[in-house]
Write a protein that holds these residues in place. Structure first.
Motif, PDB file in Angstrom:
ATOM      1  N   MET C  11       0.960  -1.117  -0.233  1.00 44.59           N
ATOM      2  CA  MET C  11       0.159   0.084  -0.051  1.00 44.59           C
ATOM      3  C   MET C  11       0.907   1.408   0.029  1.00 44.59           C
ATOM      4  SD  MET C  11      -2.896  -1.490   2.712  1.00 44.59           S
ATOM      5  CE  MET C  11      -4.322  -0.427   2.242  1.00 44.59           C
ATOM      6  N   GLY C  29      -2.667   7.256  -4.081  1.00 44.46           N
ATOM      7  CA  GLY C  29      -1.956   6.171  -3.583  1.00 44.46           C
ATOM      8  C   GLY C  29      -2.621   4.869  -4.449  1.00 44.46           C
ATOM      9  N   ALA C  30      -2.195   3.854  -3.809  1.00 41.56           N
ATOM     10  CA  ALA C  30      -2.727   2.510  -4.359  1.00 41.56           C
ATOM     11  C   ALA C  30      -2.507   1.117  -3.471  1.00 41.56           C
ATOM     12  CB  ALA C  30      -2.146   2.176  -5.698  1.00 41.56           C
ATOM     13  N   THR C  31      -3.305   0.218  -3.574  1.00 39.53           N
ATOM     14  CA  THR C  31      -2.993  -0.954  -2.937  1.00 39.53           C
ATOM     15  C   THR C  31      -2.712  -1.862  -4.153  1.00 39.53           C
ATOM     16  OG1 THR C  31      -4.880  -0.998  -1.393  1.00 39.53           O
ATOM     17  CG2 THR C  31      -3.773  -3.179  -1.924  1.00 39.53           C
ATOM     18  N   VAL C  33      -2.048  -5.485  -5.250  1.00 36.21           N
ATOM     19  CA  VAL C  33      -2.130  -7.084  -4.957  1.00 36.21           C
ATOM     20  C   VAL C  33      -1.145  -7.666  -6.022  1.00 36.21           C
ATOM     21  CG1 VAL C  33      -3.515  -9.025  -4.857  1.00 36.21           C
ATOM     22  CG2 VAL C  33      -4.454  -7.107  -4.186  1.00 36.21           C
ATOM     23  N   GLU C 120      -3.793  -3.036  -9.541  1.00 36.47           N
ATOM     24  CA  GLU C 120      -4.057  -1.646  -9.036  1.00 36.47           C
ATOM     25  C   GLU C 120      -5.441  -1.524  -8.579  1.00 36.47           C
ATOM     26  OE1 GLU C 120      -2.694   0.499 -12.497  1.00 36.47           O
ATOM     27  OE2 GLU C 120      -4.633   1.920 -12.047  1.00 36.47           O
ATOM     28  N   SER C 121      -6.598  -2.310  -9.002  1.00 38.64           N
ATOM     29  CA  SER C 121      -7.943  -2.093  -8.808  1.00 38.64           C
ATOM     30  C   SER C 121      -8.540  -3.423  -9.431  1.00 38.64           C
ATOM     31  CB  SER C 121      -8.562  -0.929  -9.296  1.00 38.64           C
ATOM     32  OG  SER C 121      -8.687  -1.263 -10.764  1.00 38.64           O
ATOM     33  N   HIS C 122      -9.716  -3.718  -9.309  1.00 29.27           N
ATOM     34  CA  HIS C 122     -10.711  -5.011  -9.946  1.00 29.27           C
ATOM     35  C   HIS C 122     -10.636  -4.576 -11.330  1.00 29.27           C
ATOM     36  CE1 HIS C 122     -13.496  -1.688  -9.484  1.00 29.27           C
ATOM     37  NE2 HIS C 122     -14.729  -2.443 -10.017  1.00 29.27           N
ATOM     38  N   VAL C 123     -10.457  -3.551 -11.858  1.00 26.64           N
ATOM     39  CA  VAL C 123     -10.434  -3.126 -13.412  1.00 26.64           C
ATOM     40  C   VAL C 123      -9.250  -3.047 -14.099  1.00 26.64           C
ATOM     41  CG1 VAL C 123     -13.079  -2.688 -13.296  1.00 26.64           C
ATOM     42  CG2 VAL C 123     -11.207  -0.754 -13.184  1.00 26.64           C
ATOM     43  N   ALA C 124      -7.981  -3.120 -13.372  1.00 24.66           N
ATOM     44  CA  ALA C 124      -6.626  -2.711 -14.029  1.00 24.66           C
ATOM     45  C   ALA C 124      -5.453  -3.514 -13.310  1.00 24.66           C
ATOM     46  CB  ALA C 124      -6.520  -1.214 -14.127  1.00 24.66           C
ATOM     47  N   TRP C 125      -4.562  -3.832 -14.257  1.00 22.56           N
ATOM     48  CA  TRP C 125      -3.515  -4.563 -13.901  1.00 22.56           C
ATOM     49  C   TRP C 125      -2.110  -4.483 -14.921  1.00 22.56           C
ATOM     50  CZ3 TRP C 125      -8.245  -6.981 -14.043  1.00 22.56           C
ATOM     51  CH2 TRP C 125      -8.346  -8.066 -15.204  1.00 22.56           C
ATOM     52  N   ALA C 126      -0.961  -4.761 -14.405  1.00 22.10           N
ATOM     53  CA  ALA C 126       0.046  -4.836 -15.150  1.00 22.10           C
ATOM     54  C   ALA C 126       1.055  -5.687 -14.953  1.00 22.10           C
ATOM     55  CB  ALA C 126       0.701  -3.179 -15.129  1.00 22.10           C
TER      56      ALA C 126
END
Lengths: 132, 132, 132, 132, 132, 132
Positions: C11, C29-31, C33, C120-126
C-alpha cells in the motif's frame, strides 16, 4: 428484503495518527474497491430497488470527490483518521444525502438502508451499514 | 453498524460419518479460505472497529492450531463431524475467547459480534455468526 | 513448462509527472495486490518449482521495502514515474536478484523466468515478464 | 446463526419495459452467477445446515428451468420485468417450495431462511432474502 | 515484456447453430466480463505501456457497439456463430484497428500485441491473442 | 492463438516427504480449484476451440479419479510427492490422453496445447503447460 449493489473504486493517499497503526502512520495509500448496497423491502413498479444507472453515477460522483487525493489535506477529514471504517461511513452518508435529495430518483425514496463496503486489499475490508 | 474483515486460510484433512456425505465419508481434505468479521456499533477513539494487525495475528494463531493436520486425529473434534459449518463455529468461538481475554486489545471489548465464513471451494462456503 | 505463483500486497502513495496521467498527477495512492510467478522447465527432486515458503517470504521482504511509503520520496525512484508497469519490473528484478543470490534456495537456480503482476484495482493490472 | 451457500449460474436473454432501463429496453442477455444461501439457527445431527449435495442439485434444477431461454417468452414472467431483483426472488421462492416439499431432505425443514444473490457482472449484483 | 490489462463488460443475447451447442441453440444471453491486455517490449518515456485512460475509453467504445443487443440481428455477424472465441477475436481486432488508427495515442504504436479474454461465467472463459 | 478454459475443483488429503515442506510433511489436505485451458491456432467450422460441454465433462471425469481421496494411498502416486505442480501435470496429461483418444470430439484433434492451473488457496497456485 431486496438489495442491489454496485461496485467502483478510488485511489487515495493518507496517513494515520496513533501507535496502533504501526507503519501505517507513515504517508502511504490505498485502492479501495467500493461496494454500495441499497436495501428495500419491496420493489417499485418497474421491478427494481433503485435505478442502477443513477446509483452507479452517484457512487462515481461521491468517489470522484475523494479519489486521486491526499486525504490528509482534505478539510472534511481534519483531525480524523481516514480509516477504512471512517471512509465507508463517509461514502454511505453521502449516498444517503443523495437519496434524500432525490438524486437517485423518486423511487429511491423507498429505500430502507445503505451498506458500503471498502476492500483495501485481497485480505481486508470494512463495512458501514445504516438506515435511510 | 461497522464491521472489519480479515482473510487467511488453512489446509486440513478429515473424513465424515453419515450417509448424507457420500464420497466425503472417505479421508479427503480441504483448503478453507477463512474470513473473520468483527462487528461494532461505533468506532473507538482511533476510528477503528478493532486493531487489524492484532485481528490478523489472532486469526493466524487460531488457524495455526488447525492447519496442516488430519482433524480426525484431533481430540477437540472427537465424535464430531468437522463440517465447514462446525469449523466456522470453532474459529468464531476461539476468536471470541481471544476478544474476551483481551488478546485483540482493549478496544475489542466493545465488539458486538463475530462472523466467520469458510470458503471450501469457488462454489461452496459456510458461515457462523455470534454475539460477543 | 511449470510455474508457481504466490500473492501478497503493498500500500503506497505516489504521484506522476506527465499530462497523460491527468488527475493521477496529484499525490494519491494504491493498494497493489502482487502476484509473483516463478517458471521452470522441469521439477526438482522434491517435485516443486521453488520452495513456496521461501518464495512467499522473499516476496514479502521485497514488498516490505516499498509498502507504507510515499514512493515520491524514495531515492530508488528519483526521476522515475512509479507506474504499475515500473513497479512490476522493480519487484521482478529484486526477486531475480534474490534467486541469483541463493535466497530462494539452491533449487531456485534452475528457474527459467519470473513474471510479476500488480493489480491496482478490480479493473486494471500490469505485468512484467523476464528471464532468469 | 449458521448458513451454507452454493453457487451455480444461468445464461438468459430478455428485455425490459420502462424508460428507466435505457438501452436495456432492447433484447439483450446476461449470465447470472447465482449464490443460494440457506440459514439455520442450529446444526442437525450430522453437523450441517442442509445436505449440500441436495442443495446443489436443487439449485441446478431451478436454474435449469430458466437458463438458455429468452425470458420474454416465458409465461411465468408475462407482464413482469425480469430484473435481477425479480429473478433473485423467483429463484429463492422456488428453493423455498423445494424445502417445504422435502426436496432438500428432512433436515432442511429446520431452515430459517434463504437468500439468493444474482451477480449480473463484476460490478453489479442483487439479492432477495426471505424466511422459510 | 510488459503488459497492461483493463476490464469492462457487455451483456448480449444470441443463439448458436450446430448440434454441438445443445440447449445453447436456443435464444439466450450472456454477460461477458472482458479483459483487454496490451503488450509491449519496453516502456515509453512516461513509463507506461499505453495510456490506460485511452485504453479504457476505447475498450468501452468497442463494447458499446455490441452490448445491449441481440447479436443474431447484427450484420457484422451474419452467418457466424458469435461464440466466446469469435467475440474475443472481434474485440481484439477492433482494438488493433484503433491502435493502428492512433486512437490509443502515439505511444500505442509501439505495442507488440493484444490479448482479449471474455469471461462468460465463473467457470468458463475464452481468449484470443494477436500481434499488432 | 485462441484458448478456452473451464473450471472445476477437487478436495484431497495428502502428505509430503522432504524437509523443504515443513509442517506440510504431516497429513493434511487441499481444495484445488482447477482451470483447464485448451489452445488452438484457429477455430473449427462451428467457431469454437473445443466442445465446451465435452471439455467440462472430461475435466470432471479426470478430477473424479482424484477427489475425495487420500493421495498417499493412490498407486499412481507411489513414491511421488503430490505437489500442486505434480498434480497440475497429472491433470494436463490425462486431458491430453483424452484428446488423443477422441474423447473431446473430433475437433479437439486440432488442439495445439493444454495448460492446467491448480489454485491451492487465495494466495498460491501452480500451472503446467504442454503441447498436444
Amino acid at each position: 428484503m431486496f438489495s442491489v449493489t454496485v461496485r467502483d473504486h478510488m485511489m487515495i493517499a493518507h496517513s494515520f495518527r496513533g501507535e496502533v497503526f504501526g507503519p501505517a502512520q507513515r504517508l502511504h495509500g490505498a485502492t479501495f474497491v467500493v461496494d454500495a448496497t441499497f436495501r428495500r423491502a419491496g420493489l417499485d413498479a418497474d421491478g427494481i430497488v433503485v435505478d442502477i444507472g443513477r446509483a452507479t453515477d452517484r457512487l462515481r460522483a461521491v468517489l470522484g470527490e475523494l479519489t486521486y487525493r491526499n486525504l490528509d489535506d482534505e478539510p472534511a477529514f481534519a483531525g480524523v483518521n481516514t480509516t477504512t471504517e471512517v471512509l465507508a461511513r463517509t461514502v454511505a452518508d453521502r449516498l444517503a444525502e443523495a437519496a434524500h435529495a432525490g438524486d437517485l430518483g423518486e423511487g429511491a425514496r423507498g429505500l430502507a438502508g445503505i451498506t458500503v463496503t471498502l476492500h483495501e486489499s485481497h485480505v481486508a475490508w470494512a463495512s458501514y451499514e445504516r438506515a435511510l
